[in-house]
Structures are given as C-alpha cells and as structure tokens.
Design an enzyme around this catalytic site. Structure first.
Site, PDB file in Angstrom:
ATOM      1  N   ASN A   9       0.877  -1.170   0.000  1.00 30.52           N
ATOM      2  CA  ASN A   9       0.000   0.000   0.000  1.00 30.52           C
ATOM      3  C   ASN A   9       0.913   1.217   0.000  1.00 30.52           C
ATOM      4  O   ASN A   9       1.520   1.547   1.021  1.00 30.52           O
ATOM      5  CB  ASN A   9      -0.887  -0.028   1.257  1.00 30.52           C
ATOM      6  CG  ASN A   9      -1.710   1.238   1.394  1.00 30.52           C
ATOM      7  OD1 ASN A   9      -1.739   2.082   0.493  1.00 30.52           O
ATOM      8  ND2 ASN A   9      -2.372   1.389   2.531  1.00 30.52           N
ATOM      9  N   TRP A  10       1.011   1.862  -1.150  1.00 29.73           N
ATOM     10  CA  TRP A  10       1.966   2.975  -1.287  1.00 29.73           C
ATOM     11  C   TRP A  10       1.432   4.276  -0.670  1.00 29.73           C
ATOM     12  O   TRP A  10       2.146   5.259  -0.613  1.00 29.73           O
ATOM     13  CB  TRP A  10       2.339   3.166  -2.768  1.00 29.73           C
ATOM     14  CG  TRP A  10       3.103   1.994  -3.325  1.00 29.73           C
ATOM     15  CD1 TRP A  10       3.669   0.961  -2.614  1.00 29.73           C
ATOM     16  CD2 TRP A  10       3.409   1.725  -4.709  1.00 29.73           C
ATOM     17  NE1 TRP A  10       4.298   0.072  -3.465  1.00 29.73           N
ATOM     18  CE2 TRP A  10       4.156   0.511  -4.762  1.00 29.73           C
ATOM     19  CE3 TRP A  10       3.132   2.375  -5.906  1.00 29.73           C
ATOM     20  CZ2 TRP A  10       4.622  -0.039  -5.959  1.00 29.73           C
ATOM     21  CZ3 TRP A  10       3.594   1.826  -7.098  1.00 29.73           C
ATOM     22  CH2 TRP A  10       4.328   0.634  -7.131  1.00 29.73           C
ATOM     23  N   LYS A  11       0.180   4.253  -0.255  1.00 26.40           N
ATOM     24  CA  LYS A  11      -0.436   5.426   0.383  1.00 26.40           C
ATOM     25  C   LYS A  11      -0.196   6.680  -0.470  1.00 26.40           C
ATOM     26  O   LYS A  11      -0.049   6.550  -1.689  1.00 26.40           O
ATOM     27  CB  LYS A  11       0.073   5.584   1.823  1.00 26.40           C
ATOM     28  CG  LYS A  11      -0.097   4.279   2.624  1.00 26.40           C
ATOM     29  CD  LYS A  11       0.102   4.450   4.101  1.00 26.40           C
ATOM     30  CE  LYS A  11      -0.071   3.103   4.800  1.00 26.40           C
ATOM     31  NZ  LYS A  11       0.061   3.180   6.249  1.00 26.40           N
ATOM     32  N   HIS A  95      -9.350   0.811   5.098  1.00 25.03           N
ATOM     33  CA  HIS A  95      -8.049   1.064   5.728  1.00 25.03           C
ATOM     34  C   HIS A  95      -8.252   1.983   6.935  1.00 25.03           C
ATOM     35  O   HIS A  95      -9.091   2.883   6.905  1.00 25.03           O
ATOM     36  CB  HIS A  95      -7.081   1.692   4.729  1.00 25.03           C
ATOM     37  CG  HIS A  95      -5.677   1.711   5.252  1.00 25.03           C
ATOM     38  ND1 HIS A  95      -5.239   2.658   6.147  1.00 25.03           N
ATOM     39  CD2 HIS A  95      -4.648   0.862   5.054  1.00 25.03           C
ATOM     40  CE1 HIS A  95      -3.975   2.392   6.459  1.00 25.03           C
ATOM     41  NE2 HIS A  95      -3.592   1.314   5.812  1.00 25.03           N
ATOM     42  N   GLU A  97      -6.707   4.416   7.999  1.00 23.72           N
ATOM     43  CA  GLU A  97      -6.576   5.856   7.720  1.00 23.72           C
ATOM     44  C   GLU A  97      -7.870   6.400   7.114  1.00 23.72           C
ATOM     45  O   GLU A  97      -8.259   7.536   7.366  1.00 23.72           O
ATOM     46  CB  GLU A  97      -5.356   6.091   6.812  1.00 23.72           C
ATOM     47  CG  GLU A  97      -4.063   5.882   7.592  1.00 23.72           C
ATOM     48  CD  GLU A  97      -2.893   5.364   6.787  1.00 23.72           C
ATOM     49  OE1 GLU A  97      -2.904   5.453   5.546  1.00 23.72           O
ATOM     50  OE2 GLU A  97      -1.949   4.837   7.422  1.00 23.72           O
ATOM     51  N   GLU A 167      -4.882  -5.061  10.533  1.00 25.34           N
ATOM     52  CA  GLU A 167      -3.898  -4.005  10.723  1.00 25.34           C
ATOM     53  C   GLU A 167      -4.172  -3.276  12.035  1.00 25.34           C
ATOM     54  O   GLU A 167      -5.006  -2.357  12.078  1.00 25.34           O
ATOM     55  CB  GLU A 167      -3.974  -2.994   9.567  1.00 25.34           C
ATOM     56  CG  GLU A 167      -3.624  -3.577   8.225  1.00 25.34           C
ATOM     57  CD  GLU A 167      -3.039  -2.525   7.277  1.00 25.34           C
ATOM     58  OE1 GLU A 167      -2.037  -2.840   6.638  1.00 25.34           O
ATOM     59  OE2 GLU A 167      -3.565  -1.399   7.222  1.00 25.34           O
ATOM     60  N   GLY A 173       2.844   2.281  10.764  1.00 28.72           N
ATOM     61  CA  GLY A 173       3.771   3.402  10.615  1.00 28.72           C
ATOM     62  C   GLY A 173       4.477   3.803  11.897  1.00 28.72           C
ATOM     63  O   GLY A 173       5.112   4.846  11.967  1.00 28.72           O
ATOM     64  N   SER A 212       3.886  -2.159  10.312  1.00 25.60           N
ATOM     65  CA  SER A 212       5.343  -2.175  10.502  1.00 25.60           C
ATOM     66  C   SER A 212       5.990  -3.511  10.130  1.00 25.60           C
ATOM     67  O   SER A 212       6.929  -3.959  10.792  1.00 25.60           O
ATOM     68  CB  SER A 212       5.712  -1.755  11.929  1.00 25.60           C
ATOM     69  OG  SER A 212       5.256  -0.438  12.181  1.00 25.60           O
ATOM     70  N   GLY A 233       3.146  -1.073   4.253  1.00 27.06           N
ATOM     71  CA  GLY A 233       3.127   0.361   3.969  1.00 27.06           C
ATOM     72  C   GLY A 233       4.530   0.870   3.680  1.00 27.06           C
ATOM     73  O   GLY A 233       5.044   0.731   2.576  1.00 27.06           O
ATOM     74  N   GLY A 234       5.175   1.430   4.685  1.00 25.55           N
ATOM     75  CA  GLY A 234       6.494   2.067   4.505  1.00 25.55           C
ATOM     76  C   GLY A 234       7.509   1.187   3.791  1.00 25.55           C
ATOM     77  O   GLY A 234       8.216   1.653   2.878  1.00 25.55           O
TER      78      GLY A 234
HETATM   79  P1  13P Z   1       3.282   0.323   7.679  1.00 26.29           P
HETATM   80  O1  13P Z   1       3.818  -0.934   7.057  1.00 26.29           O
HETATM   81  O2  13P Z   1       3.998   1.568   7.220  1.00 26.29           O
HETATM   82  O3  13P Z   1       3.167   0.215   9.160  1.00 26.29           O
HETATM   83  O4  13P Z   1       1.783   0.507   7.123  1.00 26.29           O
HETATM   84  C1  13P Z   1       0.918  -0.555   7.191  1.00 26.29           C
HETATM   85  C2  13P Z   1      -0.294  -0.204   6.408  1.00 26.29           C
HETATM   86  O5  13P Z   1      -1.083   0.618   6.812  1.00 26.29           O
HETATM   87  C3  13P Z   1      -0.511  -0.883   5.134  1.00 26.29           C
HETATM   88  O6  13P Z   1      -1.793  -0.660   4.674  1.00 26.29           O
END
Ligand code: 13P
Length: 253
Positions: A9-11, A95, A97, A167, A173, A212, A233-234
């Site tokens: 997920n590149w956000k 998600h 967020e 998640e 994050g 993470s 994510g990251g």
């Molecule tokens: P991180 O891997 O940066 O913690 O993010 C997880 C995420 O929200 C993937 O959708």
C-alpha cells in the site's frame, strides 16, 4: 492451501518518476516469486502508469479506496468499473486511515466492499483496533464487529472473493509490530468468526497482517498458522525491502 499474498500500500507517496522506478523494480523482482500473489496499490493518478510498467508480468494492481457508487454526481470519487478498466484487480477498503481521517464507518466500508465486487474487483478488507481499544481488552470485539458489518451486508460467501487484512492501528507506521503471537491470536479469531458461519469459506480466506512489517520480521509473522501474507506500507516504498518480504512469504528467506 492458501496462496500467500504480499500487498504494497503505497499510500499518498511518490512522484511519477519514483513510482515508475518502484513499479519496474517490483515487476522485475516479483518474477522470482511465482508462488506468491504480489499486489501493488498506488494512488489513483498513478494507476495507468503502473499498469503499463507491470504489463505482462506477474504483479497485480490495486487501488487504495473506491467509491460506493458506479457513476454519477459524486465529485472526487473513482468507481470500481473505472479501476477495472485501468487494469486493477484489487482494492483496499476500510483502511484505518480512511476510517479515522475520512469518516469511513462500518456501513460505508461494507458499501465500498459491495461496490468493489459489483464492479469486478477483489476487496482487501482492513480491520484493526486502536491502542485504546487494545488496552481496554476490546481487540477481538472491534475486529469481529468490523468483519461482521461486511458479512451482514454482503453475505459470508462474498468472502470467497475477498482478502482480509488485520492491521492494528497502533502498529501502522509506528515501527511497533504486533508480536507473531498477538497477530496470530487475532487472525485466528477472524478465521473462527467466519468458520462459525461457513467453515469452507474460512478455510480458504486469506488473512494478511499489516503494521510495521519489514524484511527482518516478515518471516516470523508469516510462519503463523493463520497469517497468509502481509499488507505493507512504509517498507513497500523500497523495492529491495519489499521483495525481501515477498521472499519471506515464498518461504525462500
Ligand atoms: P506500515 O507498514 O507503514 O506500518 O503501514 C501498514 C499499512 O497501513 C498498510 O496498509
């Protein structure tokens, strides 16, 4: 056997050029992992470019959100049929967020899940508790409530064509990963909840862990009985790191 999946997920990240480099590198590297479903989810505006960059390869393409509606006067939205036309096969719904920052409640998430499937996409349904909810001992109740909202609206059979991602909000994050045991406990309760309604749907349902995940902790997480891969994510923004996570899912590293 459930095919492992690793989804990036590149956000809200990336320039056109950085996304080009990332998608080309992932497409090239993913050729090694025939036994893992590798999915990348760029922002909407990059989807057409990424589709071209990964064309002919094994990488799947997804969006990060989807409209509840198919078309009409819904300024700013993008619908499932439009995403399919641009090469998407998957879409993330619910998600944390979106839930926390954009007001996506359980009913909205269920409507997006249904819209995704109606348009031909496989929804990746995110569920997870906040730190406050975990500390109050409500983890399972929250996750089951989020899952049931979708099952009640779409029917349990809809999960045959979906992926669930657990998640924990406190792990996203933050660098704080759920321990393999903590994650497994929630994954197991997701699967048991579904099994309570339909055992065969539960058996084939893929449940990914997100929060993470890095190359160094992926292997241990993916070794858990009910963890079928990751939503990253990251660490998905660096192709080498992401490919190491794919390698862990393939059992290669
Ligand atoms: P991180 O891997 O940066 O913690 O993010 C997880 C995420 O929200 C993937 O959708």
């Amino acid at each position: 056997m459930r095919t492992p999946m690793v989804a990036g997920n590149w956000k809200l990240n990336g320039t056109r050029e950085s996304v080009r480099e990332l998608s080309l590198a992932v497409a090239e590297g993913a050729k090694e992992f025939a036994d893992v479903d590798v999915l990348v989810c760029p922002v909407y505006v990059h989807i057409g470019d990424v589709a071209a960059n990964i064309e002919g390869g094994a990488v799947l393409l997804g969006a990060q959100d989807v409209a509840m509606q198919d078309e009409g006067a819904f300024t700013g939205e993008v619908s499932a049929p439009m995403l399919v036309e641009y090469g998407c096969t998957h879409v993330i719904v619910g998600h944390s967020e979106r839930r926390a920052l954009f007001g996506d409640d359980d009913a909205t998430v269920a409507a997006k899940f249904i819209a995704a499937q109606r348009g031909g996409l496989v929804p990746v349904l995110c569920v997870g508790e906040t730190l406050e909810e975990r500390e109050a001992g409500d983890t399972e109740a929250v996750v089951v409530r989020q899952l049931k909202a979708v099952i009640d609206a779409a029917g349990v059979q809809a999960l045959n064509n979906a992926v669930v991602a657990y998640e924990p909000v406190w792990a996203i994050g933050t660098g704080k990963t759920a321990s393999p045991e903590q994650a497994q406990a929630v994954h197991q309760s997701v699967r048991q909840t579904v099994a309570g309604i339909d055992a065969s749907v539960a058996q084939s349902l893929r449940v990914l862990y997100g929060g993470s995940v890095k190359a160094e902790n992926a292997r241990e997480l993916f070794a858990q009985a009910d963890i079928d891969g990751g939503l990253i994510g990251g660490a998905a923004l660096k192709s080498d790191e992401f490919l190491k996570i794919c390698s862990a899912a393939a059992g290669l590293e």
